[in-house]
Design a protein around this motif. Structure first.
Motif, mmCIF file in Angstrom:
data_model
loop_
_atom_site.group_PDB
_atom_site.id
_atom_site.type_symbol
_atom_site.label_atom_id
_atom_site.label_comp_id
_atom_site.label_asym_id
_atom_site.label_seq_id
_atom_site.Cartn_x
_atom_site.Cartn_y
_atom_site.Cartn_z
ATOM 1 N N LEU A 80 -102.855 -30.741 -87.578
ATOM 2 C CA LEU A 80 -103.226 -29.593 -88.031
ATOM 3 C C LEU A 80 -103.321 -29.255 -89.496
ATOM 4 N N ILE A 81 -104.762 -29.027 -90.625
ATOM 5 C CA ILE A 81 -105.029 -29.642 -91.002
ATOM 6 C C ILE A 81 -104.848 -27.745 -92.044
ATOM 7 N N CYS A 82 -104.268 -26.862 -92.934
ATOM 8 C CA CYS A 82 -104.156 -25.819 -93.893
ATOM 9 C C CYS A 82 -105.451 -25.660 -94.475
ATOM 10 N N PRO A 83 -106.542 -25.045 -93.820
ATOM 11 C CA PRO A 83 -107.997 -24.872 -94.147
ATOM 12 C C PRO A 83 -107.828 -23.804 -95.710
ATOM 13 N N VAL A 84 -106.407 -23.754 -95.964
ATOM 14 C CA VAL A 84 -106.702 -22.451 -97.726
ATOM 15 C C VAL A 84 -106.088 -24.114 -98.601
ATOM 16 N N CYS A 85 -104.698 -24.732 -98.620
ATOM 17 C CA CYS A 85 -104.466 -25.786 -99.284
ATOM 18 C C CYS A 85 -104.794 -27.156 -99.058
ATOM 19 N N SER A 86 -104.958 -27.506 -97.149
ATOM 20 C CA SER A 86 -104.862 -28.591 -97.013
ATOM 21 C C SER A 86 -104.070 -29.562 -96.819
ATOM 22 N N CYS A 87 -102.860 -28.677 -96.631
ATOM 23 C CA CYS A 87 -101.222 -29.702 -96.892
ATOM 24 C C CYS A 87 -101.875 -29.884 -95.469
ATOM 25 N N VAL A 88 -101.165 -30.809 -94.371
ATOM 26 C CA VAL A 88 -101.348 -31.152 -92.825
ATOM 27 C C VAL A 88 -99.705 -30.733 -92.528
ATOM 28 N N ILE A 89 -99.262 -29.552 -91.518
ATOM 29 C CA ILE A 89 -99.110 -28.865 -91.652
ATOM 30 C C ILE A 89 -98.227 -29.255 -90.655
ATOM 31 N N ASP A 90 -98.503 -29.824 -89.623
ATOM 32 C CA ASP A 90 -98.091 -30.392 -88.290
ATOM 33 C C ASP A 90 -98.336 -31.909 -87.912
ATOM 34 N N SER A 91 -98.062 -33.117 -87.269
ATOM 35 C CA SER A 91 -98.912 -34.101 -86.780
ATOM 36 C C SER A 91 -97.887 -33.975 -85.319
ATOM 37 N N PHE A 92 -98.679 -34.810 -84.238
ATOM 38 C CA PHE A 92 -98.459 -35.173 -83.178
ATOM 39 C C PHE A 92 -99.097 -36.005 -82.520
ATOM 40 N N ARG A 93 -98.439 -37.172 -81.818
ATOM 41 C CA ARG A 93 -98.626 -38.096 -81.410
ATOM 42 C C ARG A 93 -99.121 -38.524 -80.199
ATOM 43 N N ALA A 94 -99.048 -37.082 -79.500
ATOM 44 C CA ALA A 94 -99.771 -36.883 -78.232
ATOM 45 C C ALA A 94 -100.076 -35.346 -77.983
ATOM 46 N N LEU A 95 -101.527 -35.203 -77.612
ATOM 47 C CA LEU A 95 -102.357 -34.091 -77.427
ATOM 48 C C LEU A 95 -101.308 -32.647 -76.724
ATOM 49 N N LYS A 96 -100.987 -33.250 -75.531
ATOM 50 C CA LYS A 96 -100.075 -32.140 -75.327
ATOM 51 C C LYS A 96 -99.057 -32.031 -75.998
ATOM 52 N N ASN A 97 -98.420 -32.348 -76.652
ATOM 53 C CA ASN A 97 -97.371 -31.704 -77.954
ATOM 54 C C ASN A 97 -98.236 -30.669 -79.041
ATOM 55 N N LEU A 98 -99.300 -30.697 -78.922
ATOM 56 C CA LEU A 98 -99.731 -30.037 -79.754
ATOM 57 C C LEU A 98 -100.128 -28.572 -79.627
ATOM 58 N N ARG A 99 -100.020 -27.832 -80.955
ATOM 59 C CA ARG A 99 -99.552 -25.903 -80.425
ATOM 60 C C ARG A 99 -100.413 -26.196 -81.753
ATOM 61 N N SER A 100 -100.588 -24.893 -81.224
ATOM 62 C CA SER A 100 -101.917 -23.817 -81.907
ATOM 63 C C SER A 100 -101.399 -23.333 -83.140
ATOM 64 N N ARG A 101 -100.633 -22.484 -82.347
ATOM 65 C CA ARG A 101 -100.159 -21.891 -83.275
ATOM 66 C C ARG A 101 -98.936 -21.996 -84.474
ATOM 67 N N CYS A 102 -99.569 -22.332 -85.951
ATOM 68 C CA CYS A 102 -98.592 -23.015 -86.792
ATOM 69 C C CYS A 102 -98.768 -22.148 -88.017
ATOM 70 N N ARG A 103 -97.744 -22.593 -88.849
ATOM 71 C CA ARG A 103 -97.243 -21.868 -90.269
ATOM 72 C C ARG A 103 -97.560 -22.812 -91.451
ATOM 73 N N CYS A 104 -98.391 -22.706 -92.332
ATOM 74 C CA CYS A 104 -98.426 -23.146 -93.430
ATOM 75 C C CYS A 104 -97.099 -22.934 -94.506
ATOM 76 N N THR A 105 -96.671 -23.024 -94.992
ATOM 77 C CA THR A 105 -95.677 -22.800 -95.481
ATOM 78 C C THR A 105 -95.856 -23.027 -97.688
ATOM 79 N N HIS A 106 -96.586 -23.887 -97.306
ATOM 80 C CA HIS A 106 -97.444 -23.791 -99.134
ATOM 81 C C HIS A 106 -98.050 -22.461 -98.930
ATOM 82 N N CYS A 107 -98.515 -22.308 -98.192
ATOM 83 C CA CYS A 107 -99.392 -20.902 -98.240
ATOM 84 C C CYS A 107 -98.425 -19.289 -97.683
ATOM 85 N N HIS A 108 -97.540 -19.416 -97.281
ATOM 86 C CA HIS A 108 -97.045 -18.374 -96.565
ATOM 87 C C HIS A 108 -97.530 -18.166 -94.890
ATOM 88 N N LEU A 109 -98.744 -18.522 -94.465
ATOM 89 C CA LEU A 109 -99.624 -18.109 -93.581
ATOM 90 C C LEU A 109 -99.770 -18.578 -92.411
#
Length: 478
Positions: A80-109
C-alpha cells in the motif's frame, strides 16, 4: 560478495526457461540481475521499471516475474503506497491479507486504497536464492529502514525527482527509539519548520522556526508512543535544538525530523511512475492462471475506480446442443472459449469467468475491450467458415465504471452495478452484434477504433437501472 545458492538457482532458472516460450536472453537478463544487482535493487522490484531499464517488452516482463514468483525465485508482495508522501504504508505476502483501509503515520491520514492506484505488486528475491539485508528489516540502519525499506521510489515531485530523495535531502535527524529509552537528536534549525514523524508510529511533531526569536541553545523533551507525541507543536528560534525523545511504548520505532523550507507545510503534489497496480494484475491472465489460490477476504472487497467489462454469450446454443449432441457442442463451445481467451489476452485483459456458454472478461482500458470485442467477432466468424454446419452466433456487450473486486465461488470476481449493467448491455445484442455503453463510447480511443464500422446510437431501459441508458450498436464494417 553476494551469497547465492547455485544449485537452487540453477534448478529454478531451468524450470523458468521451460515454463513458456520467452524472448531471447530474457531469462539470462533476470539471472544477471539476481547475481549482480545490489541488495536494494533486489527489494520490491517494479517489473514495469525493470522492463524499461532492461529494454524488455512490458507484458512479457510482468509474465516473467509472475512465473518466477510461482517457482520460488521471487516473493510477490502487495504494498500500500501513500498517495501523499509515497511511503510504504504496509505490505502483504498474500492478497487475502490485504486491507483496503489504512493509515499513513507520516501524513496522519486515514486512507482507503483502490486497486487502480494505491496498491502495487512488487517482487523481492527469495532468501533461499540470495539473502539480502532487507530480508531482515530489524537489522537495518534507521536510514535504510526508512528511506529504502519503508519508501517507494515511484512517487515523484513535478520535476520527476523521487520524493523519497527529497525527504533524504531534508532529513536533519533520524534514529531508532528503544522502548523505555530516551534518544537525543541535535539539529541546527533554519527558518521554516521542523517536521517529525515515524513510519511505525503515529508520533509526530511540527515546530515552527521563527528567525526573529533570540538565538540560543534549546532543549525540548518530548514523550512519544505509538499514538502521539507530547508536546507535538510549538515555536522555536533558529539555531541549535536538542530534542530528547522518550519512548513510552512497548516496542522500538524509528523517528525522523525534516527541515521544511518557509511556507511549505505539506509535500508537493506527487505523480507516480508506472507500476504494476492491483487492477492491472487482476486483468493479467497469467496471474489468474498461476495464482488461483489468491483470494480477497470474504467480508471485504477491494475497490477499483474504473474497469472495462466485456460479456459475451452464444445465441441459440440450446438448439446447437440439440442439433449436434452434447459432446460435440461442448467441444465446440470449449474451442470458442479458447479463442476468446486468446483475443482477451492480446488486448490486455483477462477472463474473469465463464457462465454456461458466456464469458465475462475485464480490461485495463475501454479501447482495449472494444477492440477485443471486434476481434472476437471476427475470430468466431473465421471459426464458423471452417464448419458452416456448426455455426456459433456471438453476442457481445461492453460497459465501464467502478466495481468491487471480491471472491465468489473461490475465484476473483467483480461485483456491483457496473457488472450488472455490462451484462445487460450484452443482453441487448442480437446475432453478431456488439453493444457498448455511452461511457465506453466516450472513452479515449474508442471512437477512433470504431471509425470503420457502422455505429448506431440507441437508448435502452435496462432492468435495475432507473434511467434510460444511451448505448451504441456496432454493426459490420461500413
Amino acid at each position: 560478495m553476494a551469497s547465492i545458492d547455485e544449485k537452487h538457482l540453477e534448478e529454478k532458472l531451468t524450470a523458468l526457461e521451460s515454463a513458456r516460450t520467452w524472448s531471447p536472453r530474457l531469462v539470462s537478463k533476470l539471472e544477471s540481475h539476481i547475481r549482480s544487482a545490489s541488495d536494494s535493487e533486489l527489494l520490491r522490484i517494479n517489473p514495469i521499471k525493470f522492463a524499461t531499464d532492461k529494454t524488455l517488452n512490458e507484458k512479457e516482463a510482468i509474465d516473467l516475474f509472475l512465473h518466477a514468483a510461482a517457482l520460488g525465485l521471487f516473493d510477490m508482495t502487495w504494498i500500500l503506497i501513500c498517495p501523499v508522501c509515497s511511503c510504504v504504508i504496509d505490505s502483504f505476502r498474500a492478497l487475502k491479507n490485504l486491507r483496503s483501509r489504512c493509515r499513513c503515520t507520516h501524513c496522519h491520514l486515514d486512507l482507503v486504497a483502490a486497486l487502480d492506484d494505491m496498491i502495487a505488486i512488487t517482487f523481492t528475491v527469495n532468501p533461499a536464492i540470495r539473502r539480502i539485508a532487507y530480508h531482515d528489516p530489524q537489522t537495518l540502519s534507521a536510514e535504510d529502514y526508512l528511506f529504502r525499506y519503508r519508501s517507494a521510489i515511484e512517487g515523484l515531485i513535478p520535476d520527476g525527482t523521487p520524493f523519497v530523495k527529497v525527504r533524504e535531502m531534508l532529513n536533519r535527524g533520524l534514529a531508532y527509539i528503544e522502548p523505555g529509552k530516551t534518544t537525543t537528536l541535535e539539529i541546527i534549525a533554519e527558518a521554516g519548520a521542523l517536521h517529525g514523524s515515524s513510519s511505525d508510529s503515529d508520533a509526530g511533531i511540527l515546530f515552527i522556526v521563527d528567525p526573529a526569536l533570540p538565538p540560543g541553545e534549546q532543549r525540548i523533551a518530548i514523550r512519544v508512543d505509538l499514538e502521539s507525541s507530547t508536546p507535538d507543536t510549538g515555536t522555536i528560534a533558529a539555531g541549535k535544538v536538542i530534542f530528547e525523545l522518550s519512548n513510552v511504548a512497548d516496542r522500538r520505532f524509528e523517528f525522523g525530523i525534516l527541515q521544511l523550507p518557509p511556507g511549505i507545510d505539506r509535500p508537493p503534489p506527487l505523480h507516480f511512475a508506472p507500476f504494476l497496480s492491483g487492477k492491472r494484475l487482476l486483468t493479467t491472465q497469467t496471474f489468474r492462471d498461476l495464482f488461483r489460490s489468491e483470494v480477497i477476504r470474504g467480508h471485504e472487497g477491494l475497490g477499483v475506480k474504473d474497469i472495462a467489462l466485456l460479456f459475451t454469450d452464444l445465441k441459440g446454443s440450446t438448439a446447437l446442443y440439440d442439433r449436434i449432441g452434447d459432446l460435440n457442442a461442448f467441444a465446440l463451445v470449449q474451442q470458442h472459449f479458447d479463442r476468446l481467451q486468446d483475443v482477451t489476452v492480446r488486448h490486455n485483459g483477462a477472463i474473469i469467468k465463464t457462465i454456461g456458454d458466456a464469458v465475462m472478461a475485464a480490461f485495463l482500458r475501454p479501447a482495449d475491450a472494444v477492440q477485443a470485442a471486434l476481434d472476437m467477432r471476427s475470430e468466431i466468424a473465421s471459426f464458423n467458415k471452417r464448419q458452416p454446419d456448426k455455426a456459433l452466433i456471438l453476442k457481445i456487450g461492453v460497459h465501464k465504471g467502478a466495481a468491487i473486486a471480491v471472491t465468489l465461488n473461490e475465484r476473483l470476481d467483480y461485483f456491483g452495478q457496473t457488472v450488472n449493467i455490462a451484462a445487460r448491455v450484452q443482453g441487448l445484442a442480437d446475432a453478431d452484434e456488439i453493444f457498448v455503453s455511452q461511457d465506453v463510447y466516450d472513452a479515449t480511443g474508442v471512437r477512433d477504433g470504431l471509425a470503420a464500422f457502422a455505429v448506431e446510437p440507441r437508448t435502452a431501459q435496462l432492468r435495475g437501472v432507473q434511467q434510460e441508458l444511451p448505448v451504441f450498436r456496432v454493426g459490420a464494417a461500413a
